[in-house]
Each structure stands twice: as structure tokens, then as C-alpha cells.
Design a protein around this motif. Sequence first.
Motif, short mmCIF file in Angstrom:
data_model
loop_
_atom_site.label_atom_id
_atom_site.label_comp_id
_atom_site.label_asym_id
_atom_site.label_seq_id
_atom_site.Cartn_x
_atom_site.Cartn_y
_atom_site.Cartn_z
N ILE A 141 -4.52 13.55 -4.26
CA ILE A 141 -3.28 14.23 -4.62
C ILE A 141 -2.30 14.28 -3.44
N LEU A 142 -2.73 14.86 -2.32
CA LEU A 142 -1.81 15.07 -1.21
C LEU A 142 -1.39 13.78 -0.50
N LEU A 143 -2.33 12.89 -0.27
CA LEU A 143 -2.05 11.68 0.49
C LEU A 143 -1.90 10.44 -0.39
N VAL A 144 -1.72 10.62 -1.69
CA VAL A 144 -1.70 9.49 -2.61
C VAL A 144 -0.55 8.54 -2.29
N GLU A 145 0.60 9.03 -1.92
CA GLU A 145 1.74 8.15 -1.63
C GLU A 145 1.50 7.31 -0.38
N VAL A 146 0.88 7.92 0.62
CA VAL A 146 0.56 7.18 1.85
C VAL A 146 -0.50 6.13 1.57
N LEU A 147 -1.53 6.51 0.81
CA LEU A 147 -2.64 5.60 0.51
C LEU A 147 -2.24 4.49 -0.46
N ASP A 148 -1.17 4.70 -1.22
CA ASP A 148 -0.71 3.67 -2.17
C ASP A 148 -0.17 2.43 -1.45
N ASN A 149 0.09 2.52 -0.16
CA ASN A 149 0.54 1.35 0.60
C ASN A 149 -0.60 0.37 0.84
N ILE A 150 -1.83 0.81 0.62
CA ILE A 150 -3.02 -0.04 0.80
C ILE A 150 -3.47 -0.49 -0.58
N ARG A 151 -3.82 -1.77 -0.69
CA ARG A 151 -4.31 -2.31 -1.96
C ARG A 151 -5.81 -2.51 -1.89
N MET A 152 -6.50 -2.19 -3.00
CA MET A 152 -7.95 -2.38 -3.08
C MET A 152 -8.27 -2.97 -4.45
N GLY A 153 -8.69 -4.22 -4.47
CA GLY A 153 -9.02 -4.88 -5.74
C GLY A 153 -7.82 -4.99 -6.66
N GLY A 154 -6.63 -5.12 -6.11
CA GLY A 154 -5.42 -5.23 -6.92
C GLY A 154 -4.82 -3.89 -7.31
N PHE A 155 -5.48 -2.81 -6.98
CA PHE A 155 -4.96 -1.48 -7.31
C PHE A 155 -4.51 -0.77 -6.04
N LYS A 156 -3.60 0.13 -6.19
CA LYS A 156 -3.18 0.95 -5.06
C LYS A 156 -4.34 1.86 -4.67
N PHE A 157 -4.57 2.00 -3.36
CA PHE A 157 -5.72 2.76 -2.88
C PHE A 157 -5.64 4.24 -3.26
N GLY A 158 -4.46 4.82 -3.27
CA GLY A 158 -4.30 6.22 -3.68
C GLY A 158 -4.73 6.43 -5.12
N PHE A 159 -4.32 5.51 -5.99
CA PHE A 159 -4.74 5.56 -7.39
C PHE A 159 -6.25 5.40 -7.50
#
Length: 92
Positions: free
Chosen positions: A33-51
Motif C-alpha cells: 500500500i504505502l510503497l506501491v508507487e515506488v515499487l511499480d517502477n520495477i517489473r517482475m514477470g511482466g507485472f509491476k512489482f508493487g502490484f
Amino acid sequence: MPERNDDAYWKANIRLVLSLLAVWFIVSFGAGILLVEVLDNIRMGGFKFGFWMAQQGSIFVFIVLIFVYINRMDKLDERYRRSGSDREDSMQ
């Protein structure tokens, strides 16, 4: 004397549970929740890492914490000499 040993056992048990719940809260709430926007800059398996952390990561961390809890409780039981047969005898 056994009462004092029981108190120390339960204090250690509660401390372990609270610390593991704190880790899970930080991972699930912080990363999901809190860091989702920051983590969305990283991709994991085609998905945003925050997601991914919000959907899957916190569940994986929870499963790992279950195994950590099992391992630490076995050590705690051994430390305070609480085997399964001791517990069954005390219940009767």
C-alpha cells in the motif's frame, strides 16, 4: 518454580508471534500500500512489482513466516523442555 518457567515461556512465545506479525504487517501494508508507487517502477514477470507484492508477495511472505514460526517454536519448546508428551500429561 514451574510457574516462573511457564511465564518466561509464554513471554517468549508472545514476543515471537508479535515480531512475526510485525514483519508481515510491514511487508503487506508497507510494500502493498504505502510503497506501491515506488515499487511499480520495477517489473517482475511482466507485472509491476508493487502490484505483485500486493497480490502475491505478502502471501509468500506469510507462508515463509509460518515456517519460521514452526522452526522457532520447536527451538523454544526445546529450550523450555516442553515436548508434546509433557503437554499431554499436564492436560490430564
